[in-house]
Design an enzyme around this catalytic site. Structure first.
Site, PDB file in Angstrom:
ATOM      1  N   GLY A 296     -23.939  -8.071  31.292  1.00 42.35           N
ATOM      2  CA  GLY A 296     -24.361  -6.699  31.058  1.00 42.35           C
ATOM      3  C   GLY A 296     -25.047  -6.562  29.720  1.00 42.35           C
TER       4      GLY A 296
ATOM      5  N   VAL B 128     -19.736 -11.851  30.449  1.00 42.57           N
ATOM      6  CA  VAL B 128     -18.280 -11.825  30.583  1.00 42.57           C
ATOM      7  C   VAL B 128     -17.837 -13.024  31.414  1.00 42.57           C
ATOM      8  CG1 VAL B 128     -16.267 -10.522  31.349  1.00 42.57           C
ATOM      9  CG2 VAL B 128     -18.274  -9.309  30.467  1.00 42.57           C
TER      10      VAL B 128
ATOM     11  N   ASP C  68     -21.476   4.750  26.429  1.00 40.10           N
ATOM     12  CA  ASP C  68     -21.952   3.895  27.529  1.00 40.10           C
ATOM     13  C   ASP C  68     -20.927   3.923  28.658  1.00 40.10           C
ATOM     14  OD1 ASP C  68     -23.809   2.261  28.795  1.00 40.10           O
ATOM     15  OD2 ASP C  68     -22.864   0.423  28.105  1.00 40.10           O
TER      16      ASP C  68
END
EC number: 2.7.11.1
Length: 540
Positions: free
Chosen positions: A27, A32, A146
Site C-alpha cells: 500500500g 506488509v 487515511d
C-alpha cells in the site's frame, strides 16, 4: 528529541529475528509481510519501506519519530506496535498479526463471507468510532487522515484494530521511493477523502473533520457491502463528482429498508460526509448516536455472528485445500482431468492445437529442477500451470483476443491437455532455455555485481504488472536483506520461470543503461493485453 533517543525509546527487533517473511500486501505506506519472531515464537506483521536509495539521517529520524508516537497510542481498538526493525537496508514497523485480514476483505469477499450479521456490522462501526475518538483525544490529537476499510484490521474474534494512523512521513517516504510511475492517488484513498483535501492549500483547515468524512463513507460501505462509486473507474471523475456535492447513492438498492436503525444510520452518514467540514459531527457525538443502537443487540448475537463467520471461512478454506490436493494428485499421477461442461468452456481443443508449436511451448515455463522451489512455491506453481495460461506471457504470435478466448479465469481450470510439467514423454521435448535465459545464465555474476537497486525494483514492478511473478517468489526477493542477495534470488527465480520472465529483466537492464553488461541479446518483451487483464481482475 534526537534520533538516538527515539531509537532507544522504541523496542528494536533485529532483522534476523524475523523468520519466514511472507509477502501479504502493498500500500501507500509500504509493503506488509507476515513473519515469525524467532524468540517470541509468535506470528507478527511487518510493514517496511522499500529503500531504493539510502535514506538521509533526517528522513530516518522522521520515520522513527512517527513510529514512537504510534507506539504510545495503546488502546483496545488500535493496532499494537511491538517494535521497529531499523537496519541500513531494512526499515520496518513490527505489529501484532491480524488473522482475519481487513474490513475490506470481510465486506467484499462474498464467497468466503456470504453473510455478515447485522449485530457484528454495528459492533465494527462502534469500535472504529471508539478507536478514532481515542486518537482524537490524545495530547496533541492524533489524526488518521487515511481511514479506509483496508486500514481497519480484524483480530481473531473480528474485533477492530485500526492501523496506519499518523504515518504521513512514512507514506511520504514510501511514495518518494515508489517504483510506480503513477503520481495520482490510488482510487481506494480518493473514495474516503473529503473534497476540501483535493486542494493541497486547504489541507491544514481540514484537520479533525477529515476522519469523520472517511468514517461516513465506511459506514455506507459496511451497511451496503458495496464499493463506493464502484461504477467509476477514473479517480478524477470521483473527485469532480464529490466536489460537486455527490456522494454514494442512498436508496433501497444500496441500503435496503430492512437494515436495523436505518433512518438513524442514514442521518449519521449524511451529517458525516457533509460538504461543509464545520457541519460534520465529532466522533464523540457519533458515539453518543451509536451507543443506543448497540444496546438493542444481545451479547449472544455478537458471539453467534463471529462463530458463523469462522465456520464459513473454514468451509471455504477446506474446499480450496481439497481442490488443490485433487489437482496436485492428478498432476503427480499424470491423470487426465474429467471436467464438467462448465470447465470445458476453457477451449481445450484450441489449446491442444496450439501446443504443438515451438513458440507456444517455449512460452509455458516448467521447472528445470524442483529442488529450486520451496514446497509451498511448488504447490502454487503447479496450480498456476494447471489453470488456463492467462497467468503466463505468451509468444507474440498469439494475439490478446485469442488469449482471452482461451479461458475465463473467473470460473474454470483448463484441460490437462495443455501440459503436464511432470510428464515423461521424452526428454527431447523438455523446454530449453531461451535466448534471454541463456544470456542471463552466462552473465550471472556480472549482473549480481552491476544491477542497481533501482533496476531491481523496476524489474519486480514490471514482472508484477505482467503477472509473471507469484507472491511467494516476490517475497523471497523483496525480503532479502542486501541488494546482492535480492539479485541472486531474482536470478534463481529466472532459471525456473522461463523466457518471458528473463526478457523483462534483460529489458530493464538495458533501460537502466547497465552498459557493463553489453552486448545485450535482441529480444521482444510482450505486454499483456488489456482484455486479459480485465479477465484476471474480474477473477480476483
Amino acid at each position: 528529541m534526537n534520533g538516538e533517543a527515539i531509537c532507544s525509546a522504541l523496542p528494536t527487533i533485529p532483522y534476523h529475528k524475523l523468520a519466514d517473511l511472507r509477502y501479504l500486501s502493498r500500500g501507500a505506506s509500504g509493503t506488509v509481510s507476515s513473519a515469525r519472531h524467532a524468540d517470541w515464537r509468535v506470528q507478527v506483521a511487518v510493514k517496511h519501506l522499500h529503500i531504493h536509495t539510502p535514506l538521509l539521517d533526517s528522513e530516518r529520524k522522521d520515520v522513527l519519530r512517527e513510529a514512537e508516537i504510534l507506539h504510545k497510542a495503546r488502546f483496545s481498538y488500535i493496532l499494537p506496535i511491538l517494535g521497529i526493525c531499523n537496519e541500513p537496508e531494512f526499515l520496518g514497523i513490527v505489529t501484532e498479526y491480524m488473522p482475519n485480514g481487513s474490513l475490506n476483505e470481510l465486506l467484499h469477499r462474498k464467497t468466503e463471507y456470504p453473510d455478515v450479521a447485522w449485530p457484528l456490522r454495528f459492533r465494527i462501526l462502534h469500535e472504529i468510532a471508539l478507536g478514532v475518538n481515542y486518537l482524537h483525544n490524545m495530547t496533541p490529537p492524533l489524526l488518521h487522515h487515511d481511514l479506509k476499510t483496508q486500514n481497519i484490521l480484524l483480530d481473531n474474534e473480528f474485533h477492530v484494530k485500526i492501523a496506519d494512523f499518523g504515518l504521513s512521513k512514512w507514506r511520504m517516504m514510501s511514495l518518494s521511493q515508489s517504483r510506480s510511475s503513477k503520481s495520482a492517488p490510488e482510487g481506494g484513498t480518493i473514495i474516503y477523502m473529503p473534497p476540501e483535501n483535493y486542494e493541497p492549500g486547504q489541507k491544514s483547515r481540514a484537520s479533525i473533520k477529515h476522519d469523520i468524512y472517511s468514517y461516513a463513507v465506511i459506514t455506507w460501505e459496511v451497511l451496503s457491502r458495496k464499493q463506493p462509486f464502484e461504477d467509476v473507474t477514473n479517480p478524477l471523475q470521483i473527485m469532480y463528482s464529490v466536489s460537486q456535492g455527490h456522494r454514494p447513492v442512498i436508496n433501497e438498492e444500496s441500503l435496503p429498508y430492512d437494515i436495523p436503525h436505518r433512518a438513524r444510520m442514514i442521518s449519521l452518514i449524511e451529517s458525516g460526509w457533509a460538504q461543509n467540514p464545520d457541519e460534520r459531527p465529532s466522533f464523540l457525538k457519533c458515539l453518543i448516536e451509536l451507543e443506543p443502537v448497540l444496546r438493542t443487540f444481545e451479547e449472544i448475537t455478537f458471539l453467534e455472528a463471529v462463530i458463523q463467520l469462522k465456520k464459513t471461512k473454514l468451509q471455504s478454506v477446506s474446499s480450496a485445500i481439497h481442490l488443490c490436493d485433487k489437482k496436485k494428485m492428478e498432476l503427480s499421477l499424470n491423470i487426465p482431468v474429467n471436467h464438467g461442461p462448465q470447465e470445458e468452456s476453457c477451449g481445450s481443443s484450441q489449446l491442444h492445437e496450439n501446443s504443438g508449436s515451438p513458440e507456444t511451448s517455449r512460452s509455458l515455463p516448467a521447472p528445470q529442477d524442483n529442488d529450486f522451489l520451496s514446497r509451498k512455491a511448488q504447490d502454487c506453481y503447479f496450480m498456476k500451470l494447471h489453470h488456463c495460461p492467462g497467468n503466463h506471457s505468451w509468444d507474440s504470435t498469439i494475439s490478446g483476443s485469442q488469449r482471452a478466448a482461451f479461458c475465463d479465469h473467473k470460473t474454470t481450470p483448463c484441460s490437462s491437455a495443455i501440459i503436464n510439467p511432470l510428464s515423461t514423454a521424452g526428454n527431447s521435448e523438455r523446454l530449453q532455455p531461451g535466448i534471454a535465459q541463456q544470456w542471463i545464465q552466462s552473465k550471472r555474476e556480472d549482473i549480481v555485481n552491476q544491477m542497481t537497486e533501482a533496476c531491481l525494483n523496476q524489474s519486480l514492478d514490471a514482472l508484477l504488472s505482467r503477472d509473471l511473478i507469484m507472491k511467494e517468489d516476490y517475497e523471497l526477493v523483496s525480503t532479502k536483506p542486501t541488494r546482492t542477495s535480492k539479485v541472486r534470488q531474482l536470478l534463481d527465480t529466472t532459471d525456473i520461470q522461463g523466457e518471458e520472465f528473463a526478457k523483462v529483466i534483460v529489458q530493464k537492464l538495458k533501460d537502466n543503461k547497465q552498459m557493463g553488461l553489453q552486448p545485450y541479446p535482441e529480444i521482444l518483451v510482450v505486454s499483456r493485453s488489456p482484455s486479459l487483464n480485465l479477465l484476471q481482475n474480474k477473477s480476483m
